[in-house]
Motif scaffolding. Structure first.
Motif, PDB file in Angstrom:
ATOM      1  N   PRO A 177       0.809  -0.944  -0.047  1.00 21.46           N
ATOM      2  CA  PRO A 177       0.051  -0.004  -0.116  1.00 21.46           C
ATOM      3  C   PRO A 177       0.793   1.355  -0.163  1.00 21.46           C
ATOM      4  O   PRO A 177       1.969   1.323   0.599  1.00 21.46           O
ATOM      5  CB  PRO A 177      -0.939  -0.071   1.323  1.00 21.46           C
ATOM      6  N   ASP A 178       0.487   2.349  -0.760  1.00 16.86           N
ATOM      7  CA  ASP A 178       1.078   3.473  -0.632  1.00 16.86           C
ATOM      8  C   ASP A 178       1.576   4.162   0.643  1.00 16.86           C
ATOM      9  O   ASP A 178       2.510   4.554   0.706  1.00 16.86           O
ATOM     10  CB  ASP A 178       0.419   4.582  -1.212  1.00 16.86           C
ATOM     11  N   TYR A 179       0.632   4.101   1.704  1.00 21.27           N
ATOM     12  CA  TYR A 179       1.049   4.663   2.822  1.00 21.27           C
ATOM     13  C   TYR A 179       2.427   4.118   3.540  1.00 21.27           C
ATOM     14  O   TYR A 179       3.355   4.730   4.038  1.00 21.27           O
ATOM     15  CB  TYR A 179       0.109   4.747   4.080  1.00 21.27           C
ATOM     16  N   LEU A 180       2.635   2.425   3.275  1.00 19.58           N
ATOM     17  CA  LEU A 180       3.650   1.955   3.927  1.00 19.58           C
ATOM     18  C   LEU A 180       4.954   2.356   3.067  1.00 19.58           C
ATOM     19  O   LEU A 180       5.792   2.470   3.535  1.00 19.58           O
ATOM     20  CB  LEU A 180       3.290   0.468   3.881  1.00 19.58           C
ATOM     21  N   LYS A 181       4.786   2.355   1.570  1.00 21.46           N
ATOM     22  CA  LYS A 181       5.876   2.663   0.725  1.00 21.46           C
ATOM     23  C   LYS A 181       6.191   4.165   1.128  1.00 21.46           C
ATOM     24  O   LYS A 181       7.595   4.460   1.430  1.00 21.46           O
ATOM     25  CB  LYS A 181       5.553   2.928  -0.733  1.00 21.46           C
ATOM     26  N   GLU A 182       5.378   5.278   1.549  1.00 23.50           N
ATOM     27  CA  GLU A 182       5.808   6.386   1.993  1.00 23.50           C
ATOM     28  C   GLU A 182       6.611   6.344   3.278  1.00 23.50           C
ATOM     29  O   GLU A 182       7.520   7.172   3.379  1.00 23.50           O
ATOM     30  CB  GLU A 182       4.488   7.315   2.052  1.00 23.50           C
ATOM     31  N   GLN A 183       6.202   5.562   4.162  1.00 21.02           N
ATOM     32  CA  GLN A 183       6.879   5.444   5.417  1.00 21.02           C
ATOM     33  C   GLN A 183       8.255   4.829   5.358  1.00 21.02           C
ATOM     34  O   GLN A 183       9.294   5.673   6.007  1.00 21.02           O
ATOM     35  CB  GLN A 183       6.188   4.618   6.386  1.00 21.02           C
ATOM     36  N   GLY A 222      14.641   6.486   2.859  1.00 19.01           N
ATOM     37  CA  GLY A 222      14.958   6.930   1.223  1.00 19.01           C
ATOM     38  C   GLY A 222      14.689   6.388   0.316  1.00 19.01           C
ATOM     39  O   GLY A 222      14.265   5.115   0.495  1.00 19.01           O
ATOM     40  N   GLU A 223      14.919   6.825  -0.814  1.00 17.73           N
ATOM     41  CA  GLU A 223      14.408   6.035  -2.089  1.00 17.73           C
ATOM     42  C   GLU A 223      15.250   4.712  -2.094  1.00 17.73           C
ATOM     43  O   GLU A 223      16.231   4.778  -2.124  1.00 17.73           O
ATOM     44  CB  GLU A 223      14.829   6.937  -3.341  1.00 17.73           C
TER      45      GLU A 223
END
Length: 140
Positions: A20-26, A32-33
């Motif tokens: 999910p996007d929220y986990l990728k963002e965290q 970092g990238e």
């Protein structure tokens, strides 16, 4: 080899369970990238390439029976060779791979995720608990 896909709680058979996007963002915010050796539409075999040591590696492996252990072992090998690896897998602590490559290994951090993840493309949360395993950049 069993190549049956993961059937989430909504019954859809999929080999790739997208984060999910929220986990990728965290993960990006903290580490970092990152390089992803098992993207949704892979154009390479992430198990057969050398993972980078100059940036984090985020691994959400295919949840096909018998395959998670290969990704855990590859994550450990990359860690030994100097990579920082963030691994999202089911929190199955009774497996050989958990005891051989994760549990009580110096430099490895386990973060159990509270609740169940709702992976992208699914209507319901997963039927299993998850954990992030952080292999912190190599063995001295």
């Amino acid at each position: 080899m069993n190549l049956k896909p993961y059937f989430g709680s909504n019954g859809e058979g999929k080999f790739i369970i997208e984060t999910p996007d929220y986990l990728k963002e965290q993960i990006i915010e903290e580490f970092g990238e990152y390089f992803d050796p098992c993207p949704v539409n892979p154009k390479f075999d992430g198990l057969s390439i050398i993972w980078p040591t100059d940036r984090p590696v985020y691994v959400n492996p295919p949840y096909t029976r018998g395959h998670i252990s290969k990704w855990v072992e590859k994550s450990y090998e990359a860690f030994v060779n100097g990579s920082q690896v963030i691994l999202l897998i089911p929190a199955y602590t009774d497996t050989k791979y958990f005891h051989n490559y994760i549990y009580k290994i110096p430099g490895v951090e386990i973060r159990f995720i509270e609740g169940r993840i709702k992976f992208k493309g699914y209507n319901k949360r997963s039927s299993f608990p998850s954990m992030l395993v952080i292999f912190n950049g190599g063995v001295e």
